[in-house]
Scaffold this active site. Structure first.
Site, PDB file in Angstrom:
ATOM      1  N   THR A   1     -12.754 -39.394 -14.730  1.00  0.00           N
ATOM      2  CA  THR A   1     -12.595 -38.216 -15.576  1.00  0.00           C
ATOM      3  C   THR A   1     -12.735 -38.665 -17.015  1.00  0.00           C
ATOM      4  O   THR A   1     -11.879 -39.384 -17.544  1.00  0.00           O
ATOM      5  CB  THR A   1     -11.221 -37.556 -15.350  1.00  0.00           C
ATOM      6  OG1 THR A   1     -11.131 -37.140 -13.983  1.00  0.00           O
ATOM      7  CG2 THR A   1     -11.062 -36.333 -16.242  1.00  0.00           C
TER       8      THR A   1
ATOM      9  N   LYS B   1     -13.956 -29.858 -14.463  1.00  0.00           N
ATOM     10  CA  LYS B   1     -12.727 -30.617 -14.166  1.00  0.00           C
ATOM     11  C   LYS B   1     -11.675 -30.393 -15.254  1.00  0.00           C
ATOM     12  O   LYS B   1     -10.491 -30.177 -14.958  1.00  0.00           O
ATOM     13  CB  LYS B   1     -13.076 -32.109 -14.060  1.00  0.00           C
ATOM     14  CG  LYS B   1     -11.870 -33.052 -13.917  1.00  0.00           C
ATOM     15  CD  LYS B   1     -11.204 -32.924 -12.575  1.00  0.00           C
ATOM     16  CE  LYS B   1      -9.991 -33.841 -12.438  1.00  0.00           C
ATOM     17  NZ  LYS B   1     -10.344 -35.256 -12.257  1.00  0.00           N
TER      18      LYS B   1
ATOM     19  N   LYS C   1      -3.833 -37.253 -19.752  1.00  0.00           N
ATOM     20  CA  LYS C   1      -5.190 -37.660 -20.126  1.00  0.00           C
ATOM     21  C   LYS C   1      -6.160 -36.489 -19.988  1.00  0.00           C
ATOM     22  O   LYS C   1      -6.964 -36.212 -20.882  1.00  0.00           O
ATOM     23  CB  LYS C   1      -5.641 -38.817 -19.251  1.00  0.00           C
ATOM     24  CG  LYS C   1      -7.116 -39.177 -19.389  1.00  0.00           C
ATOM     25  CD  LYS C   1      -7.583 -40.045 -18.234  1.00  0.00           C
ATOM     26  CE  LYS C   1      -9.086 -40.123 -18.180  1.00  0.00           C
ATOM     27  NZ  LYS C   1      -9.569 -40.854 -16.998  1.00  0.00           N
TER      28      LYS C   1
END
Length: 291
Positions: A92, A167, A242
């Protein structure tokens, strides 16, 4: 098809193991010895360097904490593979970073697919991950069998970077839902409602969500949820933070007013600062209880 899999941690290790189970030849690398040991036990040919793992590979797949590591691994792997080799990144990272990496690889004669995942450690272990795949559609189609070996839902998202975009949006929703659920469950407890009753009603009503039915933050209703195991992470607070930072970065670059997203990002900043980065992100309910 020979696969080099770089990053054999909580997510990458089980993903690579599922590739082996489905008949792929996998060489892997990780910096952590426990990850290497688990990978060897799963039938992965564990190598001493990225270069060794990548040598002669048809596909180089990465599952790493950040784009700097992804770039570094690609730089080490490139001299060991032929022109036209496909790089697949399931880390990611920022949308812009994915697009930059893809452009650099394409210019050098390689192929690149952006393929982040959702589903956490359990999904990685069970082979039920959701893949958000972006890049050249023909390249995606050619490698679809890899994703099917590791996931249950494989969605082509369009141009490079769109996988990371989806995402970021998905995980912002997830974080908001987890906090909203925690607030509602704490309020219901204080109103005298048994958690099982709350679960039975809401899981069959309009307030239902994955956060409740799979990641319920109280003990009892969902025996496999992290709350029943001292919040051992399926998806750690540090990783959620994050992803929220990446979402806020995307919100700023697109001038999108993500009011709830910003509030929740701040809450997870505090949760991590309070020492809960290694626990499942559903531990946020304890912060709500202490408010």
């Amino acid at each position: 098809m020979k696969i080099a899999f770089i990053g054999l941690g909580n997510m990458g290790g089980p993903m690579a193991a599922n590739l082996v189970k489905n008949g792929f030849e996998v060489a892997g690398f990780d910096v952590a010895e426990p990850a290497k040991e688990a990978a060897r036990a799963a039938g992965i040919n564990v190598c001493d360097t990225v270069a060794e793992a990548a040598r002669g590979a048809d596909v180089v797949m990465t599952m790493l904490p950040n784009d700097a590591l992804v770039r570094g691994v690609i730089a080490e792997a490139r001299p060991e593979v032929a022109e036209g080799t496909t790089f697949i990144d399931s880390s990611t990272i920022a949308v812009d970073a994915a697009r930059e990496i893809g452009a650099e690889l394409t210019d050098a004669g390689f192929r690149f697919i952006d393929a982040p995942v959702s589903g956490g450690i359990f999904g990685a272990q069970e082979g039920t991950l959701a893949f958000m795949v972006a890049g050249d559609e023909a390249t995606f189609s050619e490698h679809r069998s890899l994703f099917e070996a590791m996931g249950r839902s494989i969605t082509y998202c369009g141009e490079l970077g769109n996988g990371q975009a989806v995402k970021a949006c998905n995980n912002m929703i997830l974080a908001i839902q987890q906090v909203a659920l925690s607030e509602a469950m704490v309020m219901s407890e204080r109103l005298g409602v048994d958690p099982q009753v709350f679960f039975d009603v809401v899981s069959n009503a309009t307030g239902s969500s994955w956060s409740l039915t799979k990641n319920c933050p109280v003990t009892g209703p969902v025996p496999t949820s992290p709350a029943n195991n001292d919040f051992k992470p399926g998806f750690a607070t540090a990783l959620m933070l994050k992803d929220l930072r990446l979402a806020m970065q995307a919100a700023e670059s697109t001038k999108t007013a993500t009011v709830l997203g910003r509030i929740v990002a701040d809450q997870y900043e505090k949760l991590a600062a309070d020492g809960h980065g290694g626990e499942d992100f559903s531990v946020i309910i304890n912060e709500v209880r202490g408010a």
